[in-house]
Scaffold this motif. Structure first.
Motif, PDB file in Angstrom:
ATOM      1  N   ILE A 321       0.836  -1.199   0.000  1.00 33.74           N
ATOM      2  CA  ILE A 321       0.000   0.000   0.000  1.00 33.74           C
ATOM      3  C   ILE A 321       0.870   1.246   0.000  1.00 33.74           C
ATOM      4  CG2 ILE A 321      -0.164   0.043   2.519  1.00 33.74           C
ATOM      5  CD1 ILE A 321      -2.981   1.186   2.229  1.00 33.74           C
ATOM      6  N   ASP A 322       0.370   2.287  -0.654  1.00 36.04           N
ATOM      7  CA  ASP A 322       1.071   3.573  -0.660  1.00 36.04           C
ATOM      8  C   ASP A 322       0.067   4.669  -0.991  1.00 36.04           C
ATOM      9  OD1 ASP A 322       3.324   5.251  -0.445  1.00 36.04           O
ATOM     10  OD2 ASP A 322       3.523   5.328  -2.624  1.00 36.04           O
ATOM     11  N   CYS A 323       0.413   5.896  -0.625  1.00 33.60           N
ATOM     12  CA  CYS A 323      -0.372   7.080  -0.995  1.00 33.60           C
ATOM     13  C   CYS A 323       0.513   7.991  -1.840  1.00 33.60           C
ATOM     14  CB  CYS A 323      -0.846   7.839   0.248  1.00 33.60           C
ATOM     15  SG  CYS A 323      -2.182   7.032   1.146  1.00 33.60           S
ATOM     16  N   PHE A 324      -0.048   8.609  -2.868  1.00 37.52           N
ATOM     17  CA  PHE A 324       0.699   9.590  -3.659  1.00 37.52           C
ATOM     18  C   PHE A 324      -0.202  10.766  -3.972  1.00 37.52           C
ATOM     19  CE2 PHE A 324      -1.340   6.942  -6.812  1.00 37.52           C
ATOM     20  CZ  PHE A 324      -1.710   7.817  -7.817  1.00 37.52           C
ATOM     21  N   THR A 325       0.417  11.927  -4.149  1.00 39.45           N
ATOM     22  CA  THR A 325      -0.321  13.158  -4.429  1.00 39.45           C
ATOM     23  C   THR A 325       0.061  13.683  -5.808  1.00 39.45           C
ATOM     24  OG1 THR A 325       1.395  14.490  -3.358  1.00 39.45           O
ATOM     25  CG2 THR A 325      -0.480  13.791  -1.992  1.00 39.45           C
ATOM     26  N   VAL A 326      -0.876  14.371  -6.434  1.00 37.46           N
ATOM     27  CA  VAL A 326      -0.679  14.989  -7.746  1.00 37.46           C
ATOM     28  C   VAL A 326      -1.116  16.444  -7.640  1.00 37.46           C
ATOM     29  CG1 VAL A 326      -1.208  14.872 -10.199  1.00 37.46           C
ATOM     30  CG2 VAL A 326      -1.171  12.771  -8.841  1.00 37.46           C
ATOM     31  N   SER A 327      -0.251  17.361  -8.024  1.00 35.17           N
ATOM     32  CA  SER A 327      -0.582  18.783  -7.942  1.00 35.17           C
ATOM     33  C   SER A 327      -1.510  19.191  -9.075  1.00 35.17           C
ATOM     34  CB  SER A 327       0.690  19.630  -8.003  1.00 35.17           C
ATOM     35  OG  SER A 327       1.364  19.423  -9.236  1.00 35.17           O
ATOM     36  N   LEU A 328      -2.309  20.225  -8.832  1.00 36.12           N
ATOM     37  CA  LEU A 328      -3.228  20.765  -9.833  1.00 36.12           C
ATOM     38  C   LEU A 328      -2.626  22.020 -10.449  1.00 36.12           C
ATOM     39  CD1 LEU A 328      -6.639  20.447  -7.929  1.00 36.12           C
ATOM     40  CD2 LEU A 328      -5.578  18.814  -9.486  1.00 36.12           C
ATOM     41  N   LYS A 361      -4.967  13.477  -3.661  1.00 38.24           N
ATOM     42  CA  LYS A 361      -4.287  12.365  -3.008  1.00 38.24           C
ATOM     43  C   LYS A 361      -5.013  11.067  -3.348  1.00 38.24           C
ATOM     44  CE  LYS A 361      -2.555  12.786   1.114  1.00 38.24           C
ATOM     45  NZ  LYS A 361      -2.396  12.911   2.594  1.00 38.24           N
ATOM     46  N   TYR A 362      -4.201  10.019  -3.609  1.00 35.19           N
ATOM     47  CA  TYR A 362      -4.744   8.717  -3.982  1.00 35.19           C
ATOM     48  C   TYR A 362      -4.108   7.621  -3.126  1.00 35.19           C
ATOM     49  CZ  TYR A 362      -6.478  11.008  -8.213  1.00 35.19           C
ATOM     50  OH  TYR A 362      -7.118  11.849  -9.091  1.00 35.19           O
ATOM     51  N   VAL A 363      -4.882   6.585  -2.843  1.00 33.23           N
ATOM     52  CA  VAL A 363      -4.381   5.366  -2.226  1.00 33.23           C
ATOM     53  C   VAL A 363      -4.265   4.319  -3.319  1.00 33.23           C
ATOM     54  CG1 VAL A 363      -4.866   3.501  -0.598  1.00 33.23           C
ATOM     55  CG2 VAL A 363      -5.379   5.859   0.015  1.00 33.23           C
ATOM     56  N   ILE A 364      -3.113   3.651  -3.363  1.00 33.27           N
ATOM     57  CA  ILE A 364      -2.896   2.625  -4.380  1.00 33.27           C
ATOM     58  C   ILE A 364      -2.439   1.347  -3.703  1.00 33.27           C
ATOM     59  CG2 ILE A 364      -0.516   3.419  -4.770  1.00 33.27           C
ATOM     60  CD1 ILE A 364      -0.827   2.534  -7.687  1.00 33.27           C
ATOM     61  N   GLY A 365      -3.010   0.230  -4.132  1.00 30.56           N
ATOM     62  CA  GLY A 365      -2.628  -1.079  -3.626  1.00 30.56           C
ATOM     63  C   GLY A 365      -2.040  -1.903  -4.751  1.00 30.56           C
ATOM     64  N   VAL A 366      -0.807  -2.384  -4.561  1.00 33.81           N
ATOM     65  CA  VAL A 366      -0.079  -3.102  -5.603  1.00 33.81           C
ATOM     66  C   VAL A 366       0.247  -4.501  -5.109  1.00 33.81           C
ATOM     67  CG1 VAL A 366       1.915  -3.049  -7.150  1.00 33.81           C
ATOM     68  CG2 VAL A 366       0.921  -0.906  -6.331  1.00 33.81           C
ATOM     69  N   ALA A 367       0.049  -5.489  -5.964  1.00 34.68           N
ATOM     70  CA  ALA A 367       0.409  -6.862  -5.633  1.00 34.68           C
ATOM     71  C   ALA A 367       1.926  -6.987  -5.564  1.00 34.68           C
ATOM     72  CB  ALA A 367      -0.157  -7.820  -6.677  1.00 34.68           C
ATOM     73  N   PRO A 368       2.453  -7.942  -4.792  1.00 34.14           N
ATOM     74  CA  PRO A 368       3.909  -8.120  -4.733  1.00 34.14           C
ATOM     75  C   PRO A 368       4.531  -8.386  -6.099  1.00 34.14           C
ATOM     76  CG  PRO A 368       2.839  -9.341  -2.970  1.00 34.14           C
ATOM     77  CD  PRO A 368       1.748  -8.835  -3.854  1.00 34.14           C
ATOM     78  N   GLN A 369       3.747  -8.929  -7.030  1.00 33.82           N
ATOM     79  CA  GLN A 369       4.262  -9.183  -8.377  1.00 33.82           C
ATOM     80  C   GLN A 369       4.336  -7.923  -9.230  1.00 33.82           C
ATOM     81  OE1 GLN A 369       1.828 -10.780  -6.874  1.00 33.82           O
ATOM     82  NE2 GLN A 369       2.366 -12.945  -6.761  1.00 33.82           N
ATOM     83  N   SER A 376      -7.839   4.260  -5.343  1.00 28.42           N
ATOM     84  CA  SER A 376      -8.963   5.042  -4.831  1.00 28.42           C
ATOM     85  C   SER A 376      -9.263   6.204  -5.762  1.00 28.42           C
ATOM     86  CB  SER A 376      -8.635   5.574  -3.428  1.00 28.42           C
ATOM     87  OG  SER A 376      -7.629   6.577  -3.513  1.00 28.42           O
ATOM     88  N   ARG A 377     -10.350   6.883  -5.515  1.00 30.92           N
ATOM     89  CA  ARG A 377     -10.625   8.133  -6.196  1.00 30.92           C
ATOM     90  C   ARG A 377      -9.869   9.268  -5.521  1.00 30.92           C
ATOM     91  NH1 ARG A 377     -17.169   7.934  -7.439  1.00 30.92           N
ATOM     92  NH2 ARG A 377     -17.143   5.966  -8.583  1.00 30.92           N
ATOM     93  N   GLY A 378      -9.656  10.333  -6.241  1.00 26.06           N
ATOM     94  CA  GLY A 378      -8.874  11.436  -5.712  1.00 26.06           C
ATOM     95  C   GLY A 378      -9.597  12.161  -4.591  1.00 26.06           C
ATOM     96  N   ALA A 379      -8.847  12.505  -3.560  1.00 25.76           N
ATOM     97  CA  ALA A 379      -9.361  13.270  -2.422  1.00 25.76           C
ATOM     98  C   ALA A 379      -8.497  14.508  -2.244  1.00 25.76           C
ATOM     99  CB  ALA A 379      -9.341  12.414  -1.159  1.00 25.76           C
TER     100      ALA A 379
END
Length: 513
Positions: A321-328, A361-369, A376-379
């Motif tokens: 799991i990780d969170c990342f942000t994108v500027s507008l 801000k988004y939450v992303i879940g990535v498989a170990p592979q 998630s949707r942007g917040a």
């Protein structure tokens, strides 16, 4: 009334069925005088019935714009030339032929097939009687110091005129060499143009080009995506781009983050066409590609192909799991981006004034592979990680006994524990690894090395997803932050989902050390 073109030597007439146009001389004195000068008939003055046909204009018709080359007629190839001009021009082909013959002789001489000047003069003397007499005269008069060069040059000119077989041979050699050179040049130009073009043929046998412009590994994957989308792309009858061009344009927008004006120049369309195409293809990919490519696999499938570094230390790992942000590019009102209801309520309660957001801000879940399992949707960017994870639906995907890996602490251990799962922070394991490496022969150091491999693997997986499509790094244009009323999702949220789906189509499970 039958009109005839007034240009000397032009026999065009207005007859039934002709496609030619006939123009009367302009009334503007200055322009009329320029037309008369262009016709070039000495002492001639046009009358009301004088006409000029359209063949004497470059575009086939007159243009009233003074800046246009067809403001005045300029094509007079059929006009009769004066005797003096004919006589002067008659020598031009002859001079060119002489230059070509000399060049051919020099080329043949260098190749060992040419003739020396002595042999050349001897062959000339074996020709017709006139040529023989000229040669004899030139031999007799060569003893005289005066006029030697003039006589020899006359003899050479006569011999050149009287040897058509040799001239035709040298001409054929020159023409063949020129044709071969032009063919090679044409092939090189075609190859370079093919490499620079954005055509379907240029992508088929060039996987590097496909990967650079689209992020996909090869043309087969690109073709597969297009095959999935084509049934849904038939609705737009006014599309100025082919299906291939529409998909390529959209992927280039995601992959390279090219501006709409740049893409408009590359594909030869208007900016509005680019904008409409990107929105349309993104919507189609969001509804067709995302549901089939971004999904949470079963626990059996996750553990079947678990990487060795993760299998040794965390055999029950289900997700990274990780969170990342994108500027507008431009701050927008919170009301225009209604995503993450609980997060928005938190912002509104903390601030009585209308809230504006400058990043998502988004939450992303990535498989170990390396495959994306959840996005998630942007917040709003000022929402805490804990609140976002709690409200986005990620926790409902966890099963009892699952292990969630993360680079940093999200303060969600209690939330994960409530679903009988476990959160492991790989950065804290890294510190333990550094301490254990002080005793390299100890068994604890081996386990610590494995934990370091896990940390590096998690880091690579997350960075791979972020960097594959440059548009996800921002800044996001305002046009993509507007909520679609039909789906209640912004276009950029759809782009994030589509980019993750495309990432899953790539053959790129992150390699381990």
């Amino acid at each position: 009334m039958v009109h005839t073109c007034v240009v000397a030597g032009c026999r065009n007439r207005r007859t039934p069925g002709t496609a030619l146009s006939f123009y009367r001389f302009p009334r503007d004195p200055e322009r009329k005088q320029r037309w008369i000068a262009a016709v070039n008939r000495k002492g001639w003055v046009p009358n009301e019935g004088s006409r000029l046909c359209s063949t004497h204009f470059i575009s086939g018709k007159q243009v009233k714009n003074p800046r246009s080359p067809d403001y005045v007629p300029s094509v007079f190839t059929s006009a009769t030339l004066s005797p003096n001009i004919k006589e002067a021009n008659a020598f031009e082909p002859y001079d060119k032929q002489e230059a070509q013959v000399e060049a051919a002789n020099a080329l043949l001489f260098l190749q060992g097939q040419g003739r020396f000047n002595e042999g050349h003069s001897h062959n000339q003397c074996q020709g017709e009687p006139e040529s023989t007499s000229s040669c004899l005269n030139s031999d007799d008069e060569r003893k005289d110091a005066e006029g030697t060069e003039e006589i020899v040059s006359e003899s050479e000119n006569e011999s050149n005129e009287e040897e058509p077989p040799r001239n035709s041979f040298t001409k054929s050699v020159i023409y063949e060499a020129k044709v071969n050179a032009l063919r090679k040049e044409n092939m090189k130009l075609k190859e370079s143009l093919e490499k620079m073009s954005l055509t379907e043929a240029s992508f088929k046998n060039d996987p590097e080009k496909v990967q650079f412009y689209t992020g996909l590994p090869n043309y087969f994957v690109f073709e597969t995506v297009m095959w999935l989308l084509v049934p849904h792309m038939k609705g737009d009858k006014n599309a100025k781009l082919s299906n291939f061009q529409q998909l390529l344009l959209t992927l280039m927008r995601l992959r390279l983050d090219l501006r709409n004006q740049d893409l408009a120049y590359r594909f030869g369309v208007k900016v509005s066409t680019v904008t409409r195409t990107v929105h349309r293809i993104i919507n189609i990919m969001f509804t067709t590609l995302v549901p089939t490519a971004v999904f949470w696999p079963s626990r059996v499938e996750l553990r079947k192909n678990l990487p060795e570094a993760v299998k040794c230390t965390h055999p029950d790992c289900a997700v990274i799991i990780d969170c990342f942000t994108v500027s507008l590019e431009k701050a927008v009102s919170i009301d225009t981006h209604r995503q993450g209801a609980r997060a928005i309520r938190e912002v509104n309660t903390s601030s009585p004034q209308p809230a504006f957001i400058s990043e998502l801000k988004y939450v992303i879940g990535v498989a170990p592979q390396g495959a994306v399992m959840f996005v998630s949707r942007g917040a709003p960017g000022n929402v805490s990680d804990k609140t976002l994870v709690e409200s986005c639906g990620f926790l409902h995907k966890l099963l009892p006994g699952d292990v969630v890996l993360a680079e940093r602490d999200f303060e969600i251990k209690d939330l994960v524990g409530a679903h009988r799962a476990e959160l492991t922070i790989t950065s804290s394991e890294l510190h333990e690894t550094d301490r254990s490496n002080q005793n390299p022969r100890d068994e604890a150091s081996l386990a610590a090395t494995e934990r370091m491999n896990v940390y590096r693997h998690v880091e690579r997986v997350i960075q791979m997803v972020k960097k594959r499509y440059s548009m996800l790094t921002g800044p996001v244009e305002s046009a993509f932050t507007v909520v679609d009323r039909s789906t209640n999702v912004t276009t950029f949220d759809k782009m994030v989902q589509v980019a993750c789906a495309l990432n899953n189509l790539c053959i790129s499970a992150v390699p381990l050390d």
